[in-house]
Design a protein around this motif. Structure first.
Motif, PDB file in Angstrom:
ATOM      1  N   LEU A  53      -9.939 -10.741   0.572  1.00 25.68           N
ATOM      2  CA  LEU A  53      -9.808  -9.961  -0.656  1.00 25.68           C
ATOM      3  C   LEU A  53     -10.192 -10.824  -1.840  1.00 25.68           C
ATOM      4  O   LEU A  53      -9.829 -11.997  -1.909  1.00 25.68           O
ATOM      5  CB  LEU A  53      -8.360  -9.485  -0.831  1.00 25.68           C
ATOM      6  N   ALA A  56     -11.917  -9.058  -9.507  1.00 25.15           N
ATOM      7  CA  ALA A  56     -12.458  -9.562 -10.767  1.00 25.15           C
ATOM      8  C   ALA A  56     -12.066  -8.609 -11.877  1.00 25.15           C
ATOM      9  O   ALA A  56     -11.908  -7.406 -11.650  1.00 25.15           O
ATOM     10  CB  ALA A  56     -13.963  -9.671 -10.682  1.00 25.15           C
ATOM     11  N   VAL A  62      -9.851  -5.368 -11.303  1.00 25.77           N
ATOM     12  CA  VAL A  62      -8.449  -5.402 -11.713  1.00 25.77           C
ATOM     13  C   VAL A  62      -8.284  -4.996 -13.188  1.00 25.77           C
ATOM     14  O   VAL A  62      -8.138  -5.816 -14.071  1.00 25.77           O
ATOM     15  CB  VAL A  62      -7.778  -6.763 -11.398  1.00 25.77           C
ATOM     16  N   ILE A 101      -3.099  -9.701  -3.611  1.00 21.84           N
ATOM     17  CA  ILE A 101      -3.484 -10.403  -2.389  1.00 21.84           C
ATOM     18  C   ILE A 101      -2.580 -10.016  -1.217  1.00 21.84           C
ATOM     19  O   ILE A 101      -3.039  -9.682  -0.127  1.00 21.84           O
ATOM     20  CB  ILE A 101      -3.413 -11.930  -2.627  1.00 21.84           C
ATOM     21  N   VAL A 115      -9.125 -15.763   0.460  1.00 20.90           N
ATOM     22  CA  VAL A 115      -9.325 -15.271  -0.905  1.00 20.90           C
ATOM     23  C   VAL A 115     -10.382 -16.130  -1.612  1.00 20.90           C
ATOM     24  O   VAL A 115     -10.093 -17.259  -2.011  1.00 20.90           O
ATOM     25  CB  VAL A 115      -8.003 -15.298  -1.711  1.00 20.90           C
ATOM     26  N   GLN A 119      -8.705 -20.445 -10.479  1.00 20.74           N
ATOM     27  CA  GLN A 119      -7.697 -19.523  -9.939  1.00 20.74           C
ATOM     28  C   GLN A 119      -6.864 -20.149  -8.817  1.00 20.74           C
ATOM     29  O   GLN A 119      -5.999 -19.493  -8.241  1.00 20.74           O
ATOM     30  CB  GLN A 119      -8.379 -18.248  -9.413  1.00 20.74           C
TER      31      GLN A 119
END
Ligand code: TRP
Length: 339
Positions: free
Chosen positions: A15, A18, A50, A143, A151, A157
């Motif tokens: 997964l 952005a 997102v 997630i 990921v 991140q």
């Protein structure tokens, strides 16, 4: 919810998400999205846009909406394939914020206050909303909701992903084994495409000098102009490495666009000047991005097609999300939903 049978995914789940912010550039494409596309056969891939994260900073609603469609069109144009992967908008799937709440109840406040991205963003604002602090918890929920094992994320991140792992572990420990611990996946190839005007800084869409950044929707003339005016280094040899950040960057771009190795390209351009070299880079970037732009131009006009992609992505994502949520709610001690 509980009537949905336990599904055993056959492929490991990837997964990534952005935020729907504007246009993708060559660095995003070569360093990230291209690699996501390559994972689609071997993994069950969820690609989220997102939009709920996007409202943690001041935004213009109409722009958010347009950017969300545009972002979807760009990802599909870049090769994320809605027939093989699940492309969805975060706000279309019930479960992200629900799980975020539950995870937030396991998350020490101090850990959120220490997040470097939070501190950076908070420093730049007069007042800080709770949503900004909570951002990494929502990301953890994105997630864990899909039990993602892998990921793909940028270095910026990594700390957020670490939190997702911590929260998964905490939940598993406090209740019972539920979540897999997600692993970061960072690609090496092409992951550091630098600014064309300052090859020591990453290519970025917020660069005030727009000659620095090639967008995936730039027309051939714009691409040619930007590459031809890219900063190069002293000397005239086309080689990668020490003292040659500008040429190294262009070689990296050429290599990523053509699939050829740096040494192979160095050999080809040995004895030739920067001019010929830059022309070759420009043509390779144009050849790479032209089909992407053409697909984008088609897609962005077709709202119905984009809605249909969001619909099918959300349908699959929602099934998975409900399954996780039902399990989590039960473990936490919530009473079964009356049917
Ligand atoms: N925070 C990420 C970024 O700004 C976006 C994101 C949200 C994300 N949820 C995610 C990335 C889940 C990977 C997995 O880049």
């Amino acid at each position: 919810m509980s009537e949905i049978a336990e599904k055993k995914p056959t492929k490991p789940v990837v997964l990534t998400c952005a935020q729907p912010t504007g246009r993708l550039h060559l660095g995003n494409y070569l360093g990230a999205v291209l690699n996501w596309g390559r994972m689609q056969d071997d993994y069950e891939c969820y690609f989220g846009i997102v939009d709920q994260h996007a409202i943690t900073v001041r935004h213009v609603p109409a722009e958010l909406r347009e950017n969300t469609y545009s972002c979807l069109a760009q990802y599909v144009a870049c090769g994320l394939d809605p027939t093989r992967s699940h492309l969805f908008a975060q706000s279309h799937v019930i479960g992200h914020t629900e799980l975020a709440w539950i995870l937030g109840c396991l998350c020490p406040l101090g850990q959120l206050e220490r997040m470097t991205q939070f501190k950076d963003k908070a420093r730049k604002q007069e007042s800080v909303d709770a949503g900004l602090l909570y951002y990494p918890v929502l990301m953890a929920a994105d997630i864990l909701l899909y039990n993602a094992e892998c990921v793909p994320v940028g270095d910026d991140q990594k700390q957020h992903l670490e939190l997702a792992r911590d929260l998964a572990e905490k939940f598993n420990h406090r209740y019972s084994e539920t979540f897999k611990l997600p692993e970061p996946f960072t690609s090496k190839v092409g992951s550091r495409i630098m600014s064309l005007q300052d090859p020591l800084a990453k290519m970025s869409k917020s660069d005030p000098n727009q000659a620095s950044t090639v967008y995936i929707t730039d027309r051939p003339e714009e691409i040619r102009k930007k590459i031809m005016s890219a900063v190069t280094d002293s000397g005239s040899e086309v080689r990668a490495g020490e003292g040659k950040p500008g040429v190294t960057n262009l070689l990296t771009i050429l290599s990523a666009c053509t699939g050829r190795s740096l040494s192979n390209l160095e050999a080809e351009f040995s004895g030739k000047g920067y001019g010929d070299f830059k022309k070759a880079v420009a043509e390779a970037v144009i050849a790479t991005l032209d089909p992407v732009r053409l697909r984008y131009d088609e897609l962005i006009k077709d709202r119905d097609a984009l809605q249909a992609i969001f619909k099918s992505g959300a349908e699959v994502a929602q099934k998975t999300a409900y399954r996780t949520l039902a399990k989590v709610n039960r473990k936490v001690g919530f009473v079964e939903r009356p049917r």
